[in-house]
Design a protein around this motif. Structure first.
Motif: not given
Length: 192
Positions: A51-58, A63-73, A42-49, A28-30
């Motif tokens: 990430i926040i949705a992942v945090g609010l949902s999980m 959520a932190a594990v999800t973002l660490l995995t995203y960075l590893a990918e 400036v134009p914006m990506t929906l990446q921040g939205a 989803l974040i990718a």
């Protein structure tokens, strides 16, 4: 389900279910990172939205594990960052502090996972603001602390404000509100 439980309760799920959620979150974040919305100044990506949705949902931990995995990918070369960016060189580039800050952003947003709409909005806005700490520290550290002379490095507060923060504030607030609306809508739909 009530507002005192996250949309996706990580502790109540089996390990394979948590892993599936983490991978789904990174996808989803990718995908959101590839969507550019024209906006002023400036134009914006929906990446921040996303990430926040992942945090609010999980919640914070998942959520932190999800973002660490995203960075590893991304570090392994998968084109998950904005505009298909990938690799360690991309992470070490101008947006490196923001990429690392995504972990903090997701964790802070996750603190609102058990809250009502007002609490979720507060967590989302604080998460969007927290992102600027590592995001602004990165170009400053590269310019001043490491002595690297890169065109994007900035060593003055005015340069950091004008180039790295002020143009993005409106978009970040919009993304925080959008994420809250999506997650609150999901909660409402699931409670029926």
């Amino acid at each position: 389900m009530t507002y005192d439980t996250p949309l996706l309760r990580g502790r109540d799920l089996a390990m394979w279910q948590q892993a599936a959620l983490v991978l789904a979150g990174t996808v989803l974040i990718a995908l959101a990172a590839q969507v550019s919305v024209p906006m002023w100044p400036v134009p914006m990506t929906l990446q921040g939205a996303a990430i926040i949705a992942v945090g609010l949902s999980m919640g914070s931990r998942l959520a932190a594990v999800t973002l660490l995995t995203y960075l590893a990918e991304g570090a392994m070369g998968l084109p998950v960052f904005a505009n298909g960016g990938a690799g360690l060189a991309y992470i070490a580039g101008p947006t490196g502090g923001f990429l690392i800050g995504f972990v903090m952003m997701a964790w802070v947003a996750g603190l609102g996972a058990r809250a009502g709409k007002a609490g979720m909005l507060t967590a989302a806005l604080v998460a969007a603001a927290v992102l600027y700490m590592p995001g602004l520290a990165w170009p400053y550290a590269v310019a001043s602390g490491l002595g690297v002379e890169a065109g994007w490095a900035a060593s003055s507060a005015s340069a950091l404000w004008a180039g790295w923060m002020q143009p993005f504030l409106i978009g970040d607030a919009v993304k925080a509100v959008l994420a809250v609306l999506v997650v609150a809508g999901g909660r409402s739909a699931l409670s029926r």
